[in-house]
Enzyme design. Structure first.
Site, PDB file in Angstrom:
ATOM      1  N   ARG A  37       0.813  -1.232   0.000  1.00 57.37           N
ATOM      2  CA  ARG A  37       0.000   0.000   0.000  1.00 57.37           C
ATOM      3  C   ARG A  37       0.842   1.276   0.000  1.00 57.37           C
ATOM      4  NH1 ARG A  37      -2.715  -3.015   3.691  1.00 57.37           N
ATOM      5  NH2 ARG A  37      -4.557  -4.044   2.833  1.00 57.37           N
ATOM      6  N   ASN A  51      -1.032  20.624 -20.492  1.00 56.50           N
ATOM      7  CA  ASN A  51      -1.444  19.926 -21.714  1.00 56.50           C
ATOM      8  C   ASN A  51      -1.366  20.811 -22.953  1.00 56.50           C
ATOM      9  OD1 ASN A  51      -2.032  17.429 -20.504  1.00 56.50           O
ATOM     10  ND2 ASN A  51      -3.944  18.287 -19.706  1.00 56.50           N
ATOM     11  N   HIS A  77      -0.873  19.356 -26.373  1.00 61.22           N
ATOM     12  CA  HIS A  77      -1.150  17.923 -26.260  1.00 61.22           C
ATOM     13  C   HIS A  77      -2.504  17.523 -26.835  1.00 61.22           C
ATOM     14  CE1 HIS A  77       2.381  18.071 -23.743  1.00 61.22           C
ATOM     15  NE2 HIS A  77       2.321  16.785 -23.471  1.00 61.22           N
ATOM     16  N   HIS A  84      -1.880  14.588 -29.126  1.00 57.39           N
ATOM     17  CA  HIS A  84      -2.335  13.223 -28.856  1.00 57.39           C
ATOM     18  C   HIS A  84      -3.056  12.618 -30.054  1.00 57.39           C
ATOM     19  CE1 HIS A  84      -2.216  13.765 -24.221  1.00 57.39           C
ATOM     20  NE2 HIS A  84      -1.155  13.109 -24.646  1.00 57.39           N
ATOM     21  N   GLU A 109      -4.800  17.724 -10.533  1.00 59.92           N
ATOM     22  CA  GLU A 109      -5.400  18.204 -11.784  1.00 59.92           C
ATOM     23  C   GLU A 109      -6.865  18.612 -11.640  1.00 59.92           C
ATOM     24  OE1 GLU A 109      -4.001  16.006 -15.142  1.00 59.92           O
ATOM     25  OE2 GLU A 109      -5.046  17.284 -16.564  1.00 59.92           O
ATOM     26  N   ARG A 124      -3.372  22.553 -13.412  1.00 56.33           N
ATOM     27  CA  ARG A 124      -2.480  21.548 -13.998  1.00 56.33           C
ATOM     28  C   ARG A 124      -2.800  21.280 -15.469  1.00 56.33           C
ATOM     29  NH1 ARG A 124       0.211  16.401 -10.707  1.00 56.33           N
ATOM     30  NH2 ARG A 124       1.383  15.627 -12.490  1.00 56.33           N
ATOM     31  N   LYS A 147       2.494  11.517 -10.942  1.00 48.44           N
ATOM     32  CA  LYS A 147       1.649  10.643 -11.760  1.00 48.44           C
ATOM     33  C   LYS A 147       2.450   9.387 -12.094  1.00 48.44           C
ATOM     34  CE  LYS A 147      -1.445  13.875 -14.120  1.00 48.44           C
ATOM     35  NZ  LYS A 147      -1.912  14.341 -15.437  1.00 48.44           N
ATOM     36  N   GLU A 173       8.814  19.696 -24.623  1.00 48.38           N
ATOM     37  CA  GLU A 173       8.183  20.026 -23.332  1.00 48.38           C
ATOM     38  C   GLU A 173       8.837  21.270 -22.720  1.00 48.38           C
ATOM     39  OE1 GLU A 173       5.466  18.474 -22.448  1.00 48.38           O
ATOM     40  OE2 GLU A 173       5.554  16.457 -23.337  1.00 48.38           O
ATOM     41  N   LYS A 212       7.225  23.115 -13.667  1.00 48.94           N
ATOM     42  CA  LYS A 212       6.365  21.970 -13.350  1.00 48.94           C
ATOM     43  C   LYS A 212       6.081  21.928 -11.847  1.00 48.94           C
ATOM     44  CE  LYS A 212       4.657  17.562 -14.174  1.00 48.94           C
ATOM     45  NZ  LYS A 212       4.615  16.373 -14.994  1.00 48.94           N
ATOM     46  N   HIS A 256       6.414  11.358 -29.006  1.00 45.82           N
ATOM     47  CA  HIS A 256       5.541  12.238 -28.228  1.00 45.82           C
ATOM     48  C   HIS A 256       5.938  13.716 -28.361  1.00 45.82           C
ATOM     49  CE1 HIS A 256       2.890  13.587 -25.062  1.00 45.82           C
ATOM     50  NE2 HIS A 256       3.922  14.116 -24.421  1.00 45.82           N
TER      51      HIS A 256
HETATM   52  P1  NAD Z   1      11.696   6.252 -22.393  1.00 42.69           P
HETATM   53  O1  NAD Z   1      11.627   6.052 -20.942  1.00 42.69           O
HETATM   54  O2  NAD Z   1      11.078   5.228 -23.262  1.00 42.69           O
HETATM   55  O3  NAD Z   1      13.223   6.417 -22.829  1.00 42.69           O
HETATM   56  C1  NAD Z   1      13.528   6.623 -24.182  1.00 42.69           C
HETATM   57  C2  NAD Z   1      14.687   5.751 -24.658  1.00 42.69           C
HETATM   58  O4  NAD Z   1      15.911   6.302 -24.202  1.00 42.69           O
HETATM   59  C3  NAD Z   1      14.658   4.319 -24.144  1.00 42.69           C
HETATM   60  O5  NAD Z   1      15.021   3.474 -25.198  1.00 42.69           O
HETATM   61  C4  NAD Z   1      15.713   4.307 -23.059  1.00 42.69           C
HETATM   62  O6  NAD Z   1      16.305   3.037 -22.906  1.00 42.69           O
HETATM   63  C5  NAD Z   1      16.711   5.318 -23.571  1.00 42.69           C
HETATM   64  N1  NAD Z   1      17.491   6.028 -22.550  1.00 42.69           N
HETATM   65  C6  NAD Z   1      17.007   6.647 -21.458  1.00 42.69           C
HETATM   66  N2  NAD Z   1      17.956   7.345 -20.842  1.00 42.69           N
HETATM   67  C7  NAD Z   1      19.101   7.172 -21.564  1.00 42.69           C
HETATM   68  C8  NAD Z   1      20.422   7.665 -21.441  1.00 42.69           C
HETATM   69  N3  NAD Z   1      20.768   8.538 -20.487  1.00 42.69           N
HETATM   70  N4  NAD Z   1      21.340   7.262 -22.350  1.00 42.69           N
HETATM   71  C9  NAD Z   1      20.983   6.421 -23.350  1.00 42.69           C
HETATM   72  N5  NAD Z   1      19.739   5.950 -23.542  1.00 42.69           N
HETATM   73  C10 NAD Z   1      18.808   6.324 -22.645  1.00 42.69           C
HETATM   74  O7  NAD Z   1      11.086   7.668 -22.837  1.00 42.69           O
HETATM   75  P2  NAD Z   1      10.751   9.021 -22.088  1.00 42.69           P
HETATM   76  O8  NAD Z   1      10.501   9.977 -23.147  1.00 42.69           O
HETATM   77  O9  NAD Z   1      11.713   9.325 -21.015  1.00 42.69           O
HETATM   78  O10 NAD Z   1       9.380   8.681 -21.320  1.00 42.69           O
HETATM   79  C11 NAD Z   1       8.180   8.455 -22.009  1.00 42.69           C
HETATM   80  C12 NAD Z   1       7.172   7.901 -21.034  1.00 42.69           C
HETATM   81  O11 NAD Z   1       6.973   8.848 -19.996  1.00 42.69           O
HETATM   82  C13 NAD Z   1       5.814   7.595 -21.605  1.00 42.69           C
HETATM   83  O12 NAD Z   1       5.424   6.314 -21.197  1.00 42.69           O
HETATM   84  C14 NAD Z   1       4.909   8.646 -21.008  1.00 42.69           C
HETATM   85  O13 NAD Z   1       3.590   8.186 -20.822  1.00 42.69           O
HETATM   86  C15 NAD Z   1       5.581   8.928 -19.706  1.00 42.69           C
HETATM   87  N6  NAD Z   1       5.306  10.270 -19.148  1.00 42.69           N
HETATM   88  C16 NAD Z   1       4.881  10.354 -17.873  1.00 42.69           C
HETATM   89  C17 NAD Z   1       4.629  11.580 -17.297  1.00 42.69           C
HETATM   90  C18 NAD Z   1       4.198  11.671 -15.860  1.00 42.69           C
HETATM   91  O14 NAD Z   1       3.801  12.746 -15.411  1.00 42.69           O
HETATM   92  N7  NAD Z   1       4.287  10.598 -15.115  1.00 42.69           N
HETATM   93  C19 NAD Z   1       4.801  12.750 -18.041  1.00 42.69           C
HETATM   94  C20 NAD Z   1       5.253  12.644 -19.351  1.00 42.69           C
HETATM   95  C21 NAD Z   1       5.506  11.387 -19.900  1.00 42.69           C
HETATM   96 MG    MG Z   2       3.887  15.410 -22.698  1.00 44.00          MG
END
Ligand code: NAD
Ligand code: MG
Length: 366
Positions: free
Chosen positions: A122, A247, A250, A254, A239, A243, A144, A186, A229, A267
């Site tokens: 939990r 978007n 977005h 999206h 949100e 918040r 999130k 972003e 942020k 993205h």
């Molecule tokens: P990701 O986590 O898929 O990473 C992108 C690629 O880069 C991967 O192949 C990873 O292995 C590689 N990588 C990461 N760091 C590296 C480094 N330092 N050196 C070499 N390679 C590296 O992509 P992302 O863009 O970081 O995250 C996207 C995800 O984040 C989505 O699932 C999205 O839904 C989520 N997200 C969440 C929030 C939130 O508020 N929680 C906000 C925005 C996005």
């Molecule tokens: Mg985004």
């Protein structure tokens, strides 16, 4: 260079620490948080190969009892099945309520690890060590967490704030260029919605790509984006209102992502296209200066991001898809629209014809 930003929330405040060689300070950074001894580091094989040992060494030298788990890389593994593997490792290593999950990775690893931390026993402690630009300025902050359902992205999740976000800008050296640009979308977003000075700093820089970016500008980009942020999340954790401005870009973004099956544009590229569209909509509705919209689009281009729709995308299909967006309220599509650089407003009063006109202008095959 070092900066610290506080995320102030009613339950608990936490630090975002941005520091060169930050990985080596992970253990020390966690010692004053009153955490139990047991730590499980979660990463993927690529990231772990680069940074896993350094993170673990730092934790061990601070006295933590450390184990690690790597999960396969990629958005398609952001599933309950991967979270199950974290639970298995937590069980095997007898993690307790006081134990900590440390996510070393991009948004995919961070979202899954956070969700596991939110739900195991939990709720246990959680620390974010984001390694992509996008996760540093966005995903790692704000609490999130979650995974995808076969029918849609991020449909399963929980709010669970980290105890610490540790950013080491040096890890960006190994990040693929296209991933860096995705994060820049972003960052530009924060300039438009919140921080005109950040926008202007980027405008003054001759280039914005990861290889040639000045390290003091990178520090500014990280600090100001995280601050933006943190400010927004601090005012509206769950949100309820403000918040939603995060978007910006977005709404149409999206739709473009999902209509192209998440394969043609990533993205950040979709958000870039969405910001150009939102900017044009605002100009059309006489809410925003045309010259400011041009400044925005020029910055997006300088960051190596697209400003036009992918070829062959059907405009009516985009307009239909807007209706099914998670953010639609009572059948009205909500848009975040700029009123000046550094300020936006939220409205559900955008006529379809205006959207249609703008998308036609952005169409590559017109
Ligand atoms: P990701 O986590 O898929 O990473 C992108 C690629 O880069 C991967 O192949 C990873 O292995 C590689 N990588 C990461 N760091 C590296 C480094 N330092 N050196 C070499 N390679 C590296 O992509 P992302 O863009 O970081 O995250 C996207 C995800 O984040 C989505 O699932 C999205 O839904 C989520 N997200 C969440 C929030 C939130 O508020 N929680 C906000 C925005 C996005
Ligand atoms: Mg985004």
């Amino acid at each position: 260079m070092e900066s610290v930003i506080w995320v102030n929330l009613p339950q608990q405040a936490y630090e975002i620490a941005i520091a060169g060689s930050g990985l080596a300070q992970l253990g020390a950074g966690m010692t004053n948080l009153n955490l139990g001894k047991k730590v499980l580091v979660v990463s993927n094989p690529t990231i772990f190969r680069h940074y896993g040992q350094e993170a673990i060494a730092s934790l061990k030298s601070a006295g933590f009892d450390v184990t690690s788990l790597t999960l396969p890389a990629g958005e398609r593994y952001k599933t309950l099945n991967s979270v199950q593997k974290i639970y298995n490792a937590a069980l095997e290593n007898r993690l307790e309520r006081s134990s900590t999950l440390v996510a070393v990775g991009g948004g995919v690893i961070g979202d899954m690890t956070g969700f596991a931390a939110a739900t195991w026993l939990r709720g246990i402690n959680f620390v974010q060590v984001p390694t992509t630009l996008l996760s540093m300025v966005d995903a790692a902050i704000g609490g999130k967490t979650g995974v995808n359902h076969p029918q849609g992205k991020n449909l399963i999740g929980a709010f669970h704030q980290p105890r610490l976000v540790l950013i080491d800008p040096e890890v960006l050296k190994t990040l693929p260029m296209r991933e860096f640009r995705a994060g820049m979308a972003e960052v530009i977003k924060y300039g438009i919605i919140w921080d005109a000075e950040l926008f202007e700093q980027m405008e003054r820089s001759p280039h914005l790509d990861s290889l040639r970016l000045d390290s003091s500008l990178l520090q500014q980009i990280l600090t100001r984006s995280c601050q933006a942020k943190a400010d927004v999340v601090g005012k509206d954790e769950k949100e309820a209102g403000l918040r939603a401005i995060l978007n910006y870009g977005h709404t149409i973004g999206h739709a473009v992502e999902s209509l192209t099956g998440y394969r043609v544009v990533n993205h950040g590229e979709a958000v870039a296209i969405g910001m150009v569209a939102a900017g044009q909509i605002a100009v059309n509705l006489q809410m925003w200066d045309k010259t400011d919209a041009q400044r925005q689009d020029a910055l997006i281009q300088k960051a190596g991001l697209p400003t036009q729709l992918p070829a062959g995308l059907d405009i009516e299909a985009i307009i239909d898809t807007l209706q099914t967006d998670k953010k639609v309220k009572a059948g009205k599509v909500r848009f975040v629209l700029p009123t000046q650089i550094g300020a936006v407003t939220v409205t559900d009063q955008v006529p379809s014809d205006v959207i249609r006109t703008v998308l036609r202008q952005m169409s590559t095959c017109s």
